[in-house]
Design an enzyme around this catalytic site. Sequence first.
Site, short mmCIF file in Angstrom:
data_model
loop_
_atom_site.label_atom_id
_atom_site.label_comp_id
_atom_site.label_asym_id
_atom_site.label_seq_id
_atom_site.Cartn_x
_atom_site.Cartn_y
_atom_site.Cartn_z
N ASP A 12 59.70 30.41 -65.15
CA ASP A 12 59.13 29.50 -64.15
C ASP A 12 59.48 29.94 -62.74
OD1 ASP A 12 57.59 27.31 -63.44
OD2 ASP A 12 59.32 25.97 -63.34
N GLY A 13 58.63 29.51 -61.80
CA GLY A 13 58.90 29.75 -60.38
C GLY A 13 58.07 30.87 -59.76
N GLU A 59 49.36 22.49 -71.08
CA GLU A 59 49.07 21.74 -69.85
C GLU A 59 48.60 22.66 -68.72
OE1 GLU A 59 51.89 21.21 -71.77
OE2 GLU A 59 50.89 19.45 -72.61
N ASN A 60 48.88 23.95 -68.84
CA ASN A 60 48.56 24.88 -67.74
C ASN A 60 47.07 25.09 -67.51
OD1 ASN A 60 51.53 26.93 -68.28
ND2 ASN A 60 51.22 25.29 -66.80
C1 IPE Z 1 56.36 25.51 -67.95
O1 IPE Z 1 56.22 25.72 -66.59
C2 IPE Z 1 55.34 26.32 -68.68
C3 IPE Z 1 55.51 27.76 -68.59
C4 IPE Z 1 56.48 28.39 -68.00
C5 IPE Z 1 54.48 28.50 -69.23
P1 IPE Z 1 55.33 24.74 -65.70
O2 IPE Z 1 55.55 25.14 -64.30
O3 IPE Z 1 53.94 24.73 -66.19
O4 IPE Z 1 55.98 23.34 -66.04
P2 IPE Z 1 56.13 22.05 -65.13
O5 IPE Z 1 54.76 21.76 -64.61
O6 IPE Z 1 57.09 22.41 -64.07
O7 IPE Z 1 56.66 21.00 -66.04
C1 IPE Z 2 55.50 30.06 -64.28
O1 IPE Z 2 55.45 29.99 -62.91
C2 IPE Z 2 54.32 30.75 -64.90
C3 IPE Z 2 53.39 29.85 -65.59
C4 IPE Z 2 53.57 28.57 -65.80
C5 IPE Z 2 52.17 30.43 -66.08
P1 IPE Z 2 54.66 28.83 -62.17
O2 IPE Z 2 53.24 29.25 -62.01
O3 IPE Z 2 54.85 27.52 -62.86
O4 IPE Z 2 55.36 28.82 -60.76
P2 IPE Z 2 55.83 27.57 -59.95
O5 IPE Z 2 56.73 26.77 -60.86
O6 IPE Z 2 54.63 26.80 -59.55
O7 IPE Z 2 56.58 28.15 -58.80
MG MG Z 3 56.17 25.98 -62.69
#
Ligand code: IPE
Ligand code: IPE
Ligand code: MG
Length: 237
Positions: A12-13, A59-60
Amino acid sequence: MNLPNHIAIILDGNGRWAKRRGMPRSYGHIVGTDTLEKMCNHIADLGVRYLTVYAFSTENWKRAEEEVRTLMNLFRKYLKRIEKSAHKREMRVRIIGDKTGLPEDLQKRIAELEKVTDGYSKMDFQIALNYGGRDEIARAMTRLANDAKNGLLDEQLAEGKLQESLLASYLDTGGIPDPDLLIRTGGEQRISNFLLWQMAYTEYYFTDLAWPDFDEEALQKAIDYYNGRDRRFGDAK
Ligand code: IPE
Ligand code: IPE
Ligand code: MG
């Protein structure tokens, strides 16, 4: 040092990492994919037997169309690229999640990759794509209910109670031991629907580092944290 047998990572991030650099979120995903390749190789070299990463949740899909498109393209490339490492490291690759919800060409690529790495047993690498813990349990229960309806589980259900091990065998992770250590990068301290059943006794490690900045030193910190934990499973040791 005690090496976890199974490490799970919520990558994440990426988006915030890119934004901080004045770049589009997609740039974070591109760099994040390189980080994944590097870390997977490093974790294999350390001798960790199982690695499971959360790359795209159920959810993505709610994200902007453009971001989802970039992510699918990155998965296309990545799933081609890792085949080489998989052969080199004798690593079995499996995708967990609802594969039927992914674009058809990706489903095909996944089937090929899973087939050609099926015989490897040095390491097991699971990539969670279109994965949700609740969705996984619902899909498992659907198949289990169908099998029960067709009389395939009469013996197992004779005692009147579903065994936990039977339910676990219907999950996407059937046959894979539960994670010992979960790492979540990016600063959030939640599970976001990852491996809900499997992480009942997992140690959780959260770091503020964004995934693209995660490196060998950061991984070592997580493993050190894991080593400092008193691994008890409800008993009175
Ligand atoms: C969790 O990250 C899902 C993945 C890393 C694929 P998200 O960024 O989607 O989760 P939330 O929205 O912070 O809960
Ligand atoms: C994780 O990074 C990758 C996926 C969930 C696909 P994010 O896209 O959630 O990055 P942030 O959390 O918005 O920084
Ligand atoms: Mg995220």
